[in-house]
Structures are given as C-alpha cells and as structure tokens.
Design a protein around this motif. Sequence first.
Motif, short mmCIF file in Angstrom:
data_model
loop_
_atom_site.label_atom_id
_atom_site.label_comp_id
_atom_site.label_asym_id
_atom_site.label_seq_id
_atom_site.Cartn_x
_atom_site.Cartn_y
_atom_site.Cartn_z
N ILE A 140 -4.08 13.41 -4.90
CA ILE A 140 -4.56 13.30 -6.30
C ILE A 140 -6.14 13.49 -6.19
CG2 ILE A 140 -4.78 10.97 -5.87
CD1 ILE A 140 -3.92 12.62 -9.34
N ASN A 141 -6.83 14.00 -7.35
CA ASN A 141 -8.30 14.03 -7.22
C ASN A 141 -8.87 15.09 -6.44
OD1 ASN A 141 -8.37 11.91 -9.21
ND2 ASN A 141 -8.57 10.32 -7.36
N TRP A 153 -4.69 2.86 -4.37
CA TRP A 153 -4.76 1.68 -3.65
C TRP A 153 -6.00 1.21 -3.52
CZ3 TRP A 153 -1.69 -2.13 -2.58
CH2 TRP A 153 -2.08 -3.02 -1.47
N SER A 161 0.81 -1.10 -0.19
CA SER A 161 -0.08 -0.18 -0.01
C SER A 161 0.67 1.40 -0.10
CB SER A 161 -0.93 -0.07 1.16
OG SER A 161 -0.10 0.16 2.38
N THR A 162 2.13 1.14 0.62
CA THR A 162 2.83 2.46 0.77
C THR A 162 3.21 2.98 -0.42
OG1 THR A 162 4.72 1.07 1.47
CG2 THR A 162 3.53 2.00 3.25
N ASP A 168 -1.86 2.74 6.86
CA ASP A 168 -1.58 1.62 6.63
C ASP A 168 -0.21 0.75 7.21
OD1 ASP A 168 -3.56 0.82 4.75
OD2 ASP A 168 -2.67 2.10 3.16
N ASP A 190 2.18 6.11 -11.29
CA ASP A 190 2.76 6.91 -10.28
C ASP A 190 3.34 6.08 -9.21
OD1 ASP A 190 2.37 9.32 -8.22
OD2 ASP A 190 1.24 7.78 -7.34
N PRO A 192 -7.42 9.02 -13.77
CA PRO A 192 -6.47 8.39 -13.31
C PRO A 192 -6.49 7.06 -13.24
CG PRO A 192 -7.09 9.74 -11.41
CD PRO A 192 -7.96 10.14 -12.84
N TRP A 208 1.28 3.67 -2.95
CA TRP A 208 0.28 4.03 -3.74
C TRP A 208 -0.29 5.16 -3.37
CZ3 TRP A 208 -1.90 1.10 -8.23
CH2 TRP A 208 -1.12 -0.18 -8.23
N MET A 209 -0.85 5.99 -4.04
CA MET A 209 -1.64 6.97 -3.71
C MET A 209 -2.86 6.32 -3.09
SD MET A 209 -1.29 10.19 -4.36
CE MET A 209 0.43 10.63 -4.71
N SER A 210 -3.78 6.88 -2.11
CA SER A 210 -4.74 6.31 -1.08
C SER A 210 -5.97 6.00 -2.22
CB SER A 210 -5.24 7.19 -0.05
OG SER A 210 -6.17 6.70 0.48
N ASP A 211 -6.55 6.69 -3.13
CA ASP A 211 -7.38 6.48 -4.10
C ASP A 211 -6.99 5.33 -5.26
OD1 ASP A 211 -8.84 8.71 -3.05
OD2 ASP A 211 -8.79 9.85 -4.91
N TRP A 269 -2.91 5.74 -14.44
CA TRP A 269 -1.91 6.76 -13.75
C TRP A 269 -1.52 6.30 -12.41
CZ3 TRP A 269 -1.77 9.67 -9.18
CH2 TRP A 269 -0.79 10.59 -9.45
N TYR A 270 -2.37 5.77 -11.64
CA TYR A 270 -2.15 5.16 -10.50
C TYR A 270 -0.86 4.09 -10.25
CZ TYR A 270 -6.81 6.99 -8.79
OH TYR A 270 -7.80 7.70 -8.55
N GLY A 279 0.88 12.96 2.10
CA GLY A 279 1.27 12.66 0.66
C GLY A 279 0.41 11.76 -0.16
N LYS A 280 -0.35 10.79 0.49
CA LYS A 280 -0.96 9.80 -0.24
C LYS A 280 -2.19 10.32 -0.88
CE LYS A 280 -2.91 6.99 3.44
NZ LYS A 280 -2.96 5.67 4.01
N PHE A 281 -2.75 11.75 -0.44
CA PHE A 281 -4.10 11.92 -0.80
C PHE A 281 -3.84 13.30 -1.90
CE2 PHE A 281 -4.38 10.85 3.64
CZ PHE A 281 -5.30 9.88 3.47
#
Lengths: 395, 395, 395, 395
Positions: free
Chosen positions: D353-354, A241, A233-234, D82, A291, A380, A236-239, A287-288, D349-351
């Motif tokens: 996007i979007n 993931w 998970s770390t 996470d 990234d 994305p 990835w962007m939260s969305d 994009w996810y 950081g993980k937020f």
Amino acid sequence: MDGFSAPASIRSYEQVRAHTDYLARALTAEDQCIQSMADASPTKWHRAHTTWFFEQFVLVPHAPRYRVFDPGFRFLFNSYYDTVGERQPRPERGLITRPTCAQVTEYRDHVDAAMLYLIEAGAAPRDLVELGLNHEQQHQELLVTDITHAFAQDRLVPAPIPHFIRPQTTPGGGAFVEFPGGLVEIGHGGTDFHFDNETPRHRVWLEAYRIADRLVRNRDWLNFIADGAYETSTLWMSDGWAMARAGKWAAPLHWRQCDRSCTDWLEFGPEGIRPLDLDAPVAHVSWYEADAYARWAGARLPTEAEWEAASRDARLGEMTGLVWQWTASSYRPYPGFRPAAGAVGEYNGKFMINQMVLRGSSMATPDGHSRPTYRNFFHPDKRWQFTGLRLAMDC
Amino acid sequence: MDGFSAPASIRSYEQVRAHTDYLARALTAEDQCIQSMADASPTKWHRAHTTWFFEQFVLVPHAPRYRVFDPGFRFLFNSYYDTVGERQPRPERGLITRPTCAQVTEYRDHVDAAMLYLIEAGAAPRDLVELGLNHEQQHQELLVTDITHAFAQDRLVPAPIPHFIRPQTTPGGGAFVEFPGGLVEIGHGGTDFHFDNETPRHRVWLEAYRIADRLVRNRDWLNFIADGAYETSTLWMSDGWAMARAGKWAAPLHWRQCDRSCTDWLEFGPEGIRPLDLDAPVAHVSWYEADAYARWAGARLPTEAEWEAASRDARLGEMTGLVWQWTASSYRPYPGFRPAAGAVGEYNGKFMINQMVLRGSSMATPDGHSRPTYRNFFHPDKRWQFTGLRLAMDC
Amino acid sequence: MDGFSAPASIRSYEQVRAHTDYLARALTAEDQCIQSMADASPTKWHRAHTTWFFEQFVLVPHAPRYRVFDPGFRFLFNSYYDTVGERQPRPERGLITRPTCAQVTEYRDHVDAAMLYLIEAGAAPRDLVELGLNHEQQHQELLVTDITHAFAQDRLVPAPIPHFIRPQTTPGGGAFVEFPGGLVEIGHGGTDFHFDNETPRHRVWLEAYRIADRLVRNRDWLNFIADGAYETSTLWMSDGWAMARAGKWAAPLHWRQCDRSCTDWLEFGPEGIRPLDLDAPVAHVSWYEADAYARWAGARLPTEAEWEAASRDARLGEMTGLVWQWTASSYRPYPGFRPAAGAVGEYNGKFMINQMVLRGSSMATPDGHSRPTYRNFFHPDKRWQFTGLRLAMDC
Amino acid sequence: MDGFSAPASIRSYEQVRAHTDYLARALTAEDQCIQSMADASPTKWHRAHTTWFFEQFVLVPHAPRYRVFDPGFRFLFNSYYDTVGERQPRPERGLITRPTCAQVTEYRDHVDAAMLYLIEAGAAPRDLVELGLNHEQQHQELLVTDITHAFAQDRLVPAPIPHFIRPQTTPGGGAFVEFPGGLVEIGHGGTDFHFDNETPRHRVWLEAYRIADRLVRNRDWLNFIADGAYETSTLWMSDGWAMARAGKWAAPLHWRQCDRSCTDWLEFGPEGIRPLDLDAPVAHVSWYEADAYARWAGARLPTEAEWEAASRDARLGEMTGLVWQWTASSYRPYPGFRPAAGAVGEYNGKFMINQMVLRGSSMATPDGHSRPTYRNFFHPDKRWQFTGLRLAMDC
C-alpha cells in the motif's frame, strides 16, 4: 439529473442549490465558520465555493455582462485550481469571517439569478452547468461530514443537522455471490453526465470471484474489536499498523464507549449522539481498518472492477445509499484517460496517487448523485467520511 | 479604580464591563469566533471567560442563591486553572461555536445582574471584584491584539476596531537621563489594587545608570533594518538568531512593504492598514529584536528595577500608554513572593519562568490599568502585543 | 590551574589534554562517533573540537609557521562561532565518520606538539591557553554526560566509562543555615582564570535567608514521587507541567524501575547500571523538577547570589563535586558585563537568555575546574547533566 | 543462482556472502556505523541483519545444535518482523555501536560456518536458503545507496565505494516500440527462485501500447529543468507538487550545480563526485518527478504489466542493470496472492500500500538478482535509490 431542456435544467439547478442551504439550516453563522482540521472545510466555505465554481467556470467566460460579485472571492473560494491562481491556504479556511454567512447568502442569490437567466436564455454550456451541479452535490456530502467532524470535537455533542435522515437498517443477508469474471468492461461509456475519471470505458480481465451480498455491520465490527484485532499487528498493513498505533485507534471514528460494557456503544453523527445500531453498516473506518477486517475475516476487499462488474446483479444488496465501500484498488487513471481541457482538468486527474477507490454511495450522498461507474477516492487513513466495506473472496 | 463604596464600585463594574463590549462592537458573530494561533483567543471567548471569572470566583462561593448560567461553561471558559478542573484545550478555543455570540451576551447580562445585586448588598468580596475587573481589563488588551492578529491573516486587511484611538506621536527627545542607583525599593507596598506578582516591596541594589527619555521609534528601526541588522548574527542572542532565521523576520510584525521603496512601509493595526508613522514608537517587536536593537545601538535594555526606580522622574517621557517596554529582566518571583491563596493563586505565579518582564503600558491598555509597579510578561519570541523598547546604559 | 611559568603551563596543558583521552579510553571508534540527540555531541567530536579551539584561537593567530592540520576541520569542528564561519549543523555531528577516531588522535598530537613548542617558546598568549584548557575541561564533563546519554539508549546498558569514580555518599545533615543577607559582593574580581560571564564583581542586596547544609538526596526524591508530585499540577510551573506531561516524566532521567517494588530502583551512569544509592544526591533532574520539589518541600531554590554569598561558609557541605545545583536565577549578564573581544566573545554572552544558572560542580567536573563564582547554565527542561538541588528558605 | 546441489549451493552461498563484505571494504568502522535518515540503515546493520536472517529463519529452526551467537541480536537486527518480537527502532539503528564492526565480522563467520555445515549435510531447507541469499542481495543494493546517501551529507564528498563499477553509457535509441496488448500473462509461474509478491502468474488485459526502447537520460532531464518543469504545477500530481515545493526540488537527488553554467552539473555517487554524464540514464528521481517528466514529454509511465509483457522483446534496450524504472502501477497484491507462511510472510505482503512498482534492476543490483517478473517498490517521494524511467504511450 434530468435532461437539459431549459425547464428541466432550471428545476435541477434550483433543487441542487436549495438542498445545500437546506442542509445548513440549523447552523448558526458561527457554526458555519469553523474548520476542525485541514481536511475539512467550513460550511460557509462550501456554500461560497460551490457558488464561485459557477461564477468562475460558467458566468465569467459565458455571460458577457455578468458582474463579478466580489473580486476577492477568487482568492478566498478557489479550492485547488492552480490554473486560476493563488488562494486561501486550505488549513486557514476557518479564518474567513468576512464575507459573513449572510453575505454568502447574498452571493448565492446573485449568482443564482445570473445562472438562471443564462440557462433560460439557452446560453449556458450544458456540460459545465452539469459539472457545477454535480460538484455542488459532492460538497453537500462534505458539508455533512465536515460539520459532523467539527461538532464531534464539542463535549456537548450538539446535532449539526438534526433533520438528517438515516436509512433504515435491515438484518439478514451475509451470503457470498459468485461471479465468473472473464473479460469485462468497466468505466463510463455514455453521454450522460459523468466525471472524467470514470472514462474511458475499457476492458479488464477478472478471475472468478465471490462478493458479499451485504455490507459489514457494526455487529460484525464488535467481534473484530473483541478479538483483539486493533492490537494484532499481523492483521494490518505496515503503514496501517503504524497509523493505528499513532492515532490510538481502538474503534471506528465517532464511536464512544459507555462505562458499563462493551456492547453499549454510542455513535456520533449529523443528528447527534445515538446508541450504536448493531444492524447498521459500519461507517467511519479507514481503508487500513477495512483491509485489516477483511484479512481477519479470511476474505479481502473487492477490486473496483469486480465491484462494478457485479454492481447490477440483483442478488447484491446495500450497494448505494448507506456507506461508501472501500475497494482493493488504488486510485489511478484508467487506460487512455485524458483529463478535461482547461482549469476543470484539475478536477480529478491530479489526485490520482496515494488514494484508494471507494464505490457505491453513502447516506450523505444526495439523491441522483450515484452511478455504478462512480469513483470516489480518499487517502487510506481517512475516517471522517461515511466509509465502510463489503467483503470479497477468490473462488 | 475608585474606592469601594457601593456606588463607586458599581460605577467601576459597569464601566469596565461596558468597555469590553464597546471594543467588540464592530465585530460580527463570526469575527468573534475565530482563533488565528494558539497564543490568541477568540473575542467571544474573552467576553465569556471574563464573565466566568466573576461567576466562578465571586458568585459561586459568595452568592448563595446564584444560579449558574450553564454548567458547561466551567469547561469551555476556564483558561488555565487546574484547581478548577478540565477545560477546552487552548488551541481549540476557535471551535466553540456554541454558545453563540448572542448567548454570550445573555451570559454577560445574567452575571452582571447578579454581580450588581451582590455589590449593592455589600456582600461582594472587594478584593475578588477588583481582581475580576483588572482581569477583564487585561483581556480587553488581549482582545485588541488577538483580533488584530486574526484580521492580519486576511488579505483584505479589514479593520477589526475602526474606532480604536491611536495616541498622537511627538518628535523630539532622545537624551539619556542619569540615575545614581544605590539601594532602591521596588514592588507594590500599598493596599490599593495590585497583582500578587508586584509584591512584596523589597530592596534592590542598583549601580548608576542612564535611561532614555523616550521610546525607540519607527524611524530608528528603519536604520536598524537598513544597517542589515536582521542579517547580522553577532547582534543577536543565539536563540533569537535561530528564531529570526526560522521565522524569516525582516521587520516588526504587521509591517508590510510597498513595492516602490524602503521608506514606504505600511503597518496593520486595529484600525486597519495605514502608512507607517515614523515618529511613532516601534511596536510588535519581540524581546529578541529589542535586545538586538539595543546592542546595535551600543546600549542595553533597562532592568525592571532600573525602570521602576526611574519611572516617576519627570524628565522621562512616553512611560505609559504607547507600547509595553521590554526589560532586561527575566520574569521571576520577587524575594519573599507568595502566590494568593486558592485557585487565583494560579493567576501569575506559575508563569514565572521563560518569560521576560515588560513595563509601562500600551495604547491598548485600558485607562487606569497601569502602575509603576506593574509587571507584564511574555516569552521573548512573542510579537503580537504592542511591545517596544526604551534604551538604557551603564554610567 | 597553576601559574603560568612555562614548566607549570606545560604540565597543565599536558594534564588536561591527557585527561580527555583517558576518559575515552574504553570507547571504540564507533562508540566515539555517535550522537544520541541534538544537545549531545560525539566523543570524537569533543576530542577534535577542543583541539580545533587551540588551533583556531591560539596557533593560527599566534604561531606564524603553524601548518593547519586539515582545512576542512574549520567547518567540521566549529561549534557555534558565527564569526569564524559556517559549520557542520549541530544535529549532524554524528554523521562525521571522517576524520576517523585514529585521525583525530593524530590531530590532537599535531596540535599538542605545536602548542607545547609555543608555550615553551613563551609565545603563547596566556589568557587564550587558559581559556582553551578550561574549555576542554568543560567538554570533558560533556563527554561524560553525552556518552552516558547515548549508551542509555542501548538496551544492554554497557558502561561507557567503567573507570569513572563516583564520590562516596554520606548520610546525615539536613539543617538550614541562616545568613543575614545585606549588601554582598558576588562575581569574580581577581586576575586568575575565570570566564567572562563571572564578571564584573558587583554588589547585590539580599534579604536574610536560610540555605540547606546538604543536597537533596535520592531518598528524599522517592518521597516526592511517592507523594504523587509528578501527577500534581499545582506543584509545577505551567511550562514545567506541560513538559512533564509531554515527556511522561515520572522519575529523574536514567532511573529505571524494577518490577517488584518502588524502593528497588536502578540508576544508569558512566559506570553502567547500578542500584540506586539512597544516600547519594539526586541527579539528572530538570530545573522544572527541582523547582517543583522545592515547592513540595515548603522551600525554594536559592538565588545564585545567595548561593555564592554562602558558599565559603564551613557549615555548608556538598557544595562541589557531586551535582550541579539549580538556582532560582535566570542566566542573564551581570550589571556592567562586557563579552570578551573577538570570536571568543561568543563563548558565553549569546546564551544569556532562556537558561537557568547552576552553581557548584559535579562528579563529572574535572579537578580544579570549580570556583564559587562559576556560572553554569542549562535550559530548564534539560536533564542529562549531573543536575540536582539544594533547598533555601526566607527567614 | 545455480541449482541446489550442495556444491553449487555452497558456491552461491559463499559468493553472495563475500560480495557484501567486498562492497564494504573501503569503509571504516565509523563509516559502517552511521545512519543519515530513517529510511537508510548503517552498513554494519546490513551486514548483521542479513546474517541474523539466516540465523533466525534457517539455523534456529533447522540446526538443532546451533548456538545463537548473541541473544541480544534478535532485538538489534530484526528489521520489521512483528512475529519475531520487539526490535531496535528503525531511526535508531545508527546508535548501535556495539557489537563493533569487528564483532559483526565474527558474527558473520560464526553463522557462515554453521550454514555451510548445514548445507553440506543436506539439512538446509532450500527455499529459505535461497530466500536468505536473495534477501542479502537486496541489502547489498541498499548498502550501496544508503552509504552513498550518508556520504552525500559530507561536504568533502568522499567516495564510499571507490571500486564501484558504473556501466558504460550509450548514445542513440529513442524510438517507441509498439505492442498489440490483448490478454497477456504476467507474474512468476515457475519453480525457480522468486519472491512471493511475483505470484501468482495471472492474466491481464492490455490495450495496444508503445514503449520506449531506452531510458530517459540526463540530457533529456536537463531539457525538462530548462523548460521550468520544476516550477510548473500543472505537470505534477497534487501530492508531488506539494512535496517538490516542501523539499525545494530543482533537480534529481545528488546533482550539484557548478557556479558557471547550467550544463556543468556534477553528480555524487558511490565512487564520489563526478561530472554528470549526459548520456547516462537519469537516476535518483522520485515517482513524482518521473510522472511529471512523462506528462511534460506528452507520454506516460508504462504499467508494470505493459513493462513485463514487453520485457523479452529484443527491440527494447536498457531493461536491466542501469536504473530501476518507475511504473504507473501501485504496489498491490496480484489476484490470488497469498503471503508465505510464518514470519517470512511479513517479507513483502504488509507493504502493499502507498508504494509504486519499479521494474528492471539498477547498476547497484547484484548480478543474477534480476527477473522480468521482479517487483521492486518504493514510496513515490523516495529518491535515494537508482531510480529512473522509461516512457510509454497509448496507440
């Protein structure tokens, strides 16, 4: 495209229009009718909509004696022009059985005859004709990726475009090229054809940066997979993931794994199912994923300004013709942007939110439809285009 | 169907098979490919699936030298036989572009030749051939209602089956006929063709009841609408009220209102859009609507046992050939019911929950495909079949 | 309940009302506020709604000087009476923080005082008081199962009702008892309390049948699981199989497996998490599971008429007080059924579709709230009640 | 916040922690338990989560003899780390009845005692304590907006925070102030507290621009509504138009219209329902609405760099303390951005996007929790925060 002398214009017009039908030549009437997801459109719809664009925006206002082929097409083949009026709901384009495929061919012929007459008579507005041809070229690319997506749902994985030409892959490369940054200019400043979203040309301040001389390749992506990146998970962007979990992503779209071992992957494409070419640039990643890959590689995606500022440097390879390259940039208007007047002002401007910019062009992009200032854009999470990436780093 | 002498069997086989293609004769290849909702199937799929039924259940087990037309069809054209194996997901039947419509015709010819050879040779198992033909007749009705639903999505409302014959309507009638009830027998007890869900014949106790001598008509339904029934919760089952709200129901499916006044309704059907015939039986209502109508009328729906016990009484009209008649009975197995052995045991039994029984037959039901013991069934919210109602009352 | 002399009525009223609060006594204000799914209601809501029922249907029409406690409660604590008016949407009952738990206690006291005064004065309509008490007993059972469902979402699985008394289990039994069938009478015919859905008493014809002398037990269910029944489509109704796949069902609700071995199961209940008692009747299975189990066992579920006709036979054990028993019968009105007049006519009638009948009663059913004619009902996919089964067979 | 001498730190710590409970002081245990949508959290959860933050990131690693209050809280009160492990699913935070509200108060006391001891002993890492306090201040604002959203679902619209202080409104203003642009620096460059997303300080090139000296007000917004803007697709981004249609947006969130006339609007807020103050800045509008408003007004939203570069100019009013101001900028990392090391690197950081950047601060932002470099961010469809806008224009 060439200049706008009548002969050159006619040649351009005929070439672009012919290419659309060339792409569809192996597709049956039924193949051309289906829609496999709301994002995609049927081949027949692409062939009709691009024709309607000329009818609606060139012939109706500028050819006084033009007879509309079928008034119902204004409803059926309007994509998203609220100014023009109501339209077939996008997710229901696959229900359009009538006009038939053959009638759409007649429609194309009807509009082509009127368009060629208008161009020859010197009465066609150059900017709208050029916009229409570039619009059609965009749909040629979508035609390829949409029908590929549709055929990918088929267990027997038939080839929608067996005559599709895939560029040769070349091993090698992999260095980062350094750029000094500073105050650069990006955006389109000339008078030759461009979309409104490429303007105005404007100044951007860049810090020094480094950018890879080639694209990320399938071979690289296998390492990303093997390292467990799709389960980490770390990275990835939260969305992203959340999306990767919900969609059970474990590899790029259209990859299929053999039973035997991880190196034996297949990839589905316009020409059917083929062994994965390890030297080819990775395609069909969101994009996810791009990234996350960049983060995993200790790098980042380039911004669109970095990409454009570097784009004419001969040390960089694989800039166009392979895969669209995701950038770090959200798709937003340039400073001072004004949409075109009239209905065509809906062409780009109203999509400038929630999407990310891609640069370059892909193996599905028609020849001549590529510019260093070109701004492509997708949400994305989208994966069905030929989308890949190039790495960048701070200095 | 006739008896099972070879000539009679061949005639039956040829007639039923020909009728399917007759129904589809005005449909283009594209028309035959589309699917407008998960409940419906493409025309091409109906034509192929009914063919596969003979191939899978008759030819493969009983014709030793039969060559399967295409092994992939076992996946594509299996409807719901878990025993047979995996299959195309139901909501994705509209993505089957290959085989083409023309190839499905070849498939039909291939299977027909083998079937006729087998029947002529006396080697065809009678029960399975008859099941296959009755199965195909069921799909003929679905073919009509499914393509009508699909074309109803089209703004231009073209006619999918312009040669569809709609029965003449007759004003008059409206009395309730009284029946004494008592211990009656229902269900199929003979050896002529029937589905397993009609057996065993068994005893049911009925109290005395009255049942209408005709169907509820469009003229009646307009009164129901005019009385605000679609906005009156107390007339509805709780689940029906929720469904009517969610679906914004205000009239039967396929009704369309003119601008001018409430009496000028149109109705869409296989033959296209037509003025609503006030003397015709109401069609395209869900069980929820039928049940609410009966309550509004101070009556109720008949049970399937009441319907069947009364069905041969000459005082009752409009029993078959107009619209299927919703009953008050849940679709559950008869006492002592045993599904047929083997894969065809999945034909009916596994659907005996959450659905309501309909009796009679409709204008889309093929000739000869009707019996007083016939049990049709749909979920109570379904509206795309020719479904209407007849009222009943306690004495 | 006892007869309706004032002292007996007062005793009944006080006992029933006290039992509701007794059940909730270990629950904090917050515990009483939450709602874990749309099917379930908060404890506080149950406590208030049962009180509102007396206020709305007894006090307001029959106690002229009664002062409504809070006019807003008509909106908040109306369950589903369209006749009464708008109401808090069911899935949002868990958002009702005000009135607080303490205020609901005040509300209960306020209504109790008025009710006792009215009963004592002989001015209370007996039928509505009895209906209100039986209504409250139904909510007592729901209170237990709803809060158990809510607490089951909690990783720490605290005990919502630690003082819950679980009946002792008894090994043994397992024979099938034969009944001759014939023309039997079922339904409630007397004048003592019953719900409208139990009437009218009426005749039903039954073929001879056999019915098990005990319930299916957890030990039996483990065999069903071990035999792969949750992965065998042919045992299931089609809708049930789809539900089991979608819900990833592999055991009854509230079962939790230890790591070590299949025999070491735990079960969550009102008293918290406990080792699964192999001799206890299986609980928390849907109708789909019960039906599949019966098919797997070579048997079937009894119809409600079979169950009721056999219910007074001393050879049958475990008829009440353990788990509700799914039957083969859809929940439909009895022949001649008429809902009660007025708003309470919405009590049962409007739910008589899409649900299956359960008979007997469960360990969560209050004492005295059980009759051989009692018709409980739930949708076939529901599992959060104490629902199990008894097998039956044809002769 | 003050510097980090022990007394000053203790004062800061105590003040911030006390303010959270001060905000909740009118809320019952039940009020503190509920969750009205997945985006929002219960008051109790905010109170516990902010406490857990200190426990998890300060006490556990830095206070060797600290005893964890309850090991289960690591699961219940982890928001999105996470790296820390599994957690209560976000949409199910409203199911946490245990710990009770009172136990959360004990938890706060337990952690406060340990924290104050650690700070006094000089053993508390300054950066983490400051992060924890700023984190708690962010949750103070969410506590206000979340409970306001929850209470807004209540028909009786009680006041969750009756002691909420709403800033006075001031008529006047409305000029555009011109800025020359050029190469400006934005981002946080100092050593005082800031979030990682404000760094690094970096150069941005701006063209000359104009920016309004005040916020858009409710009076202005009524003109936007009256002009039919909510029904005019061409004013909206495509995604925004779809959202506005789907959500039936016709005014800002929490606005309620009286029956009589358009000017008589009410607005719900922490202090309950009040007449709409026409001179107050508009609040509770999504980015889509803000963007559409700016287009309607012939202007645009400022970029975050424009906002920040202009933010210290005395000619601009209403920069903080009223409503957060949507900008034209997507929330993306600054050039050279590096997330903090360890689990707190997941903080921002993980937020990236979007979401869109908001600048300034709102009437719900705690005192001292505001900086010109502060980057707040929400998805463009979110409306439940105090979000408004200020116009900008090109020169």
